[in-house]
Design a protein around this motif. Structure first.
Motif, PDB file in Angstrom:
ATOM      1  N   UNK A 100       0.908  -1.195  -0.120  1.00  0.00           N
ATOM      2  CA  UNK A 100      -0.084  -0.113   0.086  1.00  0.00           C
ATOM      3  C   UNK A 100       0.697   1.317  -0.003  1.00  0.00           C
ATOM      4  N   UNK A 101       0.324   2.221  -0.668  1.00  0.00           N
ATOM      5  CA  UNK A 101       1.349   3.475  -0.607  1.00  0.00           C
ATOM      6  C   UNK A 101       1.489   4.018   0.508  1.00  0.00           C
ATOM      7  N   UNK A 102       2.735   4.503   1.109  1.00  0.00           N
ATOM      8  CA  UNK A 102       2.873   5.027   2.478  1.00  0.00           C
ATOM      9  C   UNK A 102       2.827   6.350   2.677  1.00  0.00           C
ATOM     10  N   UNK A 103       2.127   7.103   1.884  1.00  0.00           N
ATOM     11  CA  UNK A 103       2.466   8.383   1.812  1.00  0.00           C
ATOM     12  C   UNK A 103       1.501   9.062   3.097  1.00  0.00           C
ATOM     13  N   UNK A 104       0.378   8.527   3.370  1.00  0.00           N
ATOM     14  CA  UNK A 104      -0.589   9.060   4.354  1.00  0.00           C
ATOM     15  C   UNK A 104      -0.067   9.440   5.597  1.00  0.00           C
ATOM     16  N   UNK A 105       0.344   8.595   6.386  1.00  0.00           N
ATOM     17  CA  UNK A 105       0.895   8.639   7.924  1.00  0.00           C
ATOM     18  C   UNK A 105       1.936   9.547   7.845  1.00  0.00           C
ATOM     19  N   UNK A 106       2.994   9.615   6.672  1.00  0.00           N
ATOM     20  CA  UNK A 106       4.137  10.443   6.771  1.00  0.00           C
ATOM     21  C   UNK A 106       3.912  11.895   6.411  1.00  0.00           C
ATOM     22  N   UNK A 107       2.830  12.339   5.738  1.00  0.00           N
ATOM     23  CA  UNK A 107       2.348  13.528   5.485  1.00  0.00           C
ATOM     24  C   UNK A 107       1.976  14.052   6.918  1.00  0.00           C
ATOM     25  N   UNK A 108       1.316  13.200   7.573  1.00  0.00           N
ATOM     26  CA  UNK A 108       0.595  13.662   8.644  1.00  0.00           C
ATOM     27  C   UNK A 108       1.904  14.230   9.833  1.00  0.00           C
ATOM     28  N   UNK A 109       2.831  13.185   9.881  1.00  0.00           N
ATOM     29  CA  UNK A 109       3.761  13.327  10.800  1.00  0.00           C
ATOM     30  C   UNK A 109       4.898  14.611  10.607  1.00  0.00           C
ATOM     31  N   UNK A 110       4.826  14.661   9.150  1.00  0.00           N
ATOM     32  CA  UNK A 110       5.652  15.877   8.565  1.00  0.00           C
ATOM     33  C   UNK A 110       4.809  17.312   9.035  1.00  0.00           C
ATOM     34  N   UNK A 111       3.433  17.280   8.998  1.00  0.00           N
ATOM     35  CA  UNK A 111       2.676  18.695   9.578  1.00  0.00           C
ATOM     36  C   UNK A 111       3.130  18.601  10.877  1.00  0.00           C
ATOM     37  N   UNK A 112       2.967  17.732  11.836  1.00  0.00           N
ATOM     38  CA  UNK A 112       3.226  17.956  13.159  1.00  0.00           C
ATOM     39  C   UNK A 112       4.651  18.494  13.363  1.00  0.00           C
ATOM     40  N   UNK A 113       5.590  17.799  12.377  1.00  0.00           N
ATOM     41  CA  UNK A 113       7.197  18.100  12.305  1.00  0.00           C
ATOM     42  C   UNK A 113       7.071  19.698  12.659  1.00  0.00           C
ATOM     43  N   UNK A 114       6.553  20.407  11.393  1.00  0.00           N
ATOM     44  CA  UNK A 114       6.487  21.799  11.196  1.00  0.00           C
ATOM     45  C   UNK A 114       5.769  22.530  12.310  1.00  0.00           C
ATOM     46  N   UNK A 115       4.899  22.166  12.754  1.00  0.00           N
ATOM     47  CA  UNK A 115       4.217  22.656  14.043  1.00  0.00           C
ATOM     48  C   UNK A 115       5.240  22.625  15.156  1.00  0.00           C
ATOM     49  N   UNK A 116       6.047  21.568  15.470  1.00  0.00           N
ATOM     50  CA  UNK A 116       6.716  21.235  16.555  1.00  0.00           C
ATOM     51  C   UNK A 116       8.169  22.173  16.264  1.00  0.00           C
ATOM     52  N   UNK A 117       8.425  22.510  15.130  1.00  0.00           N
ATOM     53  CA  UNK A 117       9.575  23.478  14.860  1.00  0.00           C
ATOM     54  C   UNK A 117       9.222  24.613  15.268  1.00  0.00           C
ATOM     55  N   UNK A 118       8.128  25.245  14.773  1.00  0.00           N
ATOM     56  CA  UNK A 118       7.550  26.604  15.213  1.00  0.00           C
ATOM     57  C   UNK A 118       7.640  26.877  16.702  1.00  0.00           C
ATOM     58  N   UNK A 119       7.046  25.668  17.372  1.00  0.00           N
ATOM     59  CA  UNK A 119       7.033  25.973  18.768  1.00  0.00           C
ATOM     60  C   UNK A 119       8.486  25.851  19.238  1.00  0.00           C
ATOM     61  N   UNK A 120       9.435  25.143  18.675  1.00  0.00           N
ATOM     62  CA  UNK A 120      10.719  25.139  19.426  1.00  0.00           C
ATOM     63  C   UNK A 120      11.392  26.378  19.057  1.00  0.00           C
ATOM     64  N   UNK A 121      11.124  27.113  18.087  1.00  0.00           N
ATOM     65  CA  UNK A 121      11.686  28.437  17.870  1.00  0.00           C
ATOM     66  C   UNK A 121      11.227  29.285  18.874  1.00  0.00           C
TER      67      UNK A 121
END
Lengths: 191, 207
Positions: free
Chosen positions: B40-61
């Motif tokens: 199955x194509x694995x793009x789904x959860x990786x995209x969600x994790x990447x969005x959480x990644x960006x949000x966390x980066x902004x919080x880290x800044x």
């Protein structure tokens, strides 16, 4: 064969990578962990046995410096002992990774644990480093006198054990990087 | 039945089955067979994790910048003074605090600069190279920030409690506000460390 032509959504087609190529990474990982054991265990022992008694004394006071006079050094010894025990416990896992290259879940677990240990070790090592710096140089604004001018051997022992600990930090960063490289190779393989 | 073990055939009538040659790996394009890929194509959860990644980066800044600014702007002058000295405490009286400010500023700048790479990971969730780069750089930043936070924490502890064996007095008893603000800055820095560690774990899961 259908291998070369299949494109996944949003991805890039990659050439198939042979399964055995993670073995080199896993061997280097094992060697690094052995080096890390030596570094952190040496640091813990060197700091734990650090003690100096000055040759002169007054009637009531004996001038003695031990590692547990400083809270940061106590933390340093504990943290280095924990990290060296962690390295010993993860050696079997590392050996499993050499034998079985397709082990994605355990590699992720190892990266997570390595990151936690990295933070712990760096915090302990830097706390001890700042105290050693203070002991060497003192601070005129806060009226903290440099103790190293009397306790030379004590300071040297403390500084030397710091080197082993920072070596352990470098080892942990490298093992995390190796784990990431191994995971990326697993991801690139077309199953 | 079809001997091919890698494809599952659906919507096939007996009429077509009779007239067909034995199946090779690639089904003929003219038939109405629809092979279903097992992976199955694995793009789904990786995209969600990447969005959480960006949000966390902004919080880290926010956390790293807050720590750096809080430490750099603390200053306390005591209301009494002698003829020659004014009792003043600033962050650059202690070299460890200077390193703390610089290291947290570097971490905040790194987090800001890594947001574009993280957005690339959202847009192309199956690319491996940007995630590996981010994982490695995040690890280095964990080490840098933790060393700054740990060093400053030990000095703050020393300032609160002093050390009788080394004859170092506890200065917080005079410089109350200075100690409180520096303690707050150290806490913010440890929060940045936690954020960076979660980012490393997220990158590992997305690889």
């Amino acid at each position: 064969m259908a291998k070369a032509g299949r494109m996944e959504e949003g991805g890039v087609s990659k050439a198939p990578v042979p399964v055995g190529s993670n073995k080199g990474i896993s061997v280097i990982d094992l060697v690094l962990r052995l080096v890390g054991i030596a570094g952190t265990l040496g640091a813990a022992i060197a700091m734990g046995t650090n003690e100096q008694t000055l040759p002169f004394f007054t009637r009531f006071v004996r001038f003695n410096a031990q590692y547990d006079d400083f809270t940061s050094f106590r933390l340093f010894v504990v943290v280095n002992a924990i990290v060296s025990a962690y390295f010993v416990l993860t050696i079997p896992l590392s050996i499993v990774h050499i034998m079985r290259s397709v082990a994605r879940g355990t590699r992720i677990l190892l990266i997570i644990l390595d990151t936690i240990m990295l933070a712990l070790l760096t915090a302990g090592a830097s706390a001890a480093a700042s105290i050693v710096y203070l002991a060497h140089n003192g601070n005129s604004s806060t009226n903290w006198l440099p103790v190293c001018q009397q306790y030379g051997d004590f300071c040297q022992g403390a500084s030397g054990s710091l080197i082993g600990s920072f070596g352990g930090i470098v080892v942990l960063i490298l093992t995390i990087l190796l784990g990431a490289m191994a995971l990326s190779r697993l991801a690139k393989r077309i199953v | 039945m079809e001997g091919d073990s890698t494809t599952i055939n659906i919507t096939e009538t007996p009429k077509e089955r009779k007239g067909k040659a034995p199946l090779l790996a690639a089904p003929p394009a003219s038939s109405s067979i629809k092979p279903v890929v097992l992976k199955a194509p694995k793009g789904g959860y990786k995209r969600g994790l990447a969005i959480i990644d960006v949000v966390l980066r902004i919080a880290g800044i926010a956390a790293a910048l807050g720590a750096a600014i809080a430490m750099a702007s603390t200053e306390q002058t005591l209301p009494f003074f002698t003829q020659f000295f004014q009792f003043k405490a600033e962050f650059d009286d202690l070299p460890v605090f200077t390193f703390f400010v610089i290291a947290n500023a570097i971490t905040a700048a790194y987090l800001a600069l890594s947001i574009p790479i993280s957005i690339v990971c959202i847009v192309r969730p199956l690319l491996v190279a940007p995630r590996t780069i981010l994982l490695f750089l995040d690890t280095v930043m964990v080490a840098l920030t933790t060393s700054a936070a740990g060093g400053a924490a030990s000095i703050v502890y020393l300032a609160h409690n002093g050390n009788s064996d080394a004859n170092w007095p506890a200065i917080c008893q005079q410089f109350n506000d200075f100690c409180q603000e520096t303690s707050g800055a150290v806490v913010a820095s440890f929060l940045t460390v936690v954020v960076l560690m979660v980012l490393v774990v997220l990158s590992a899961f997305s690889l």
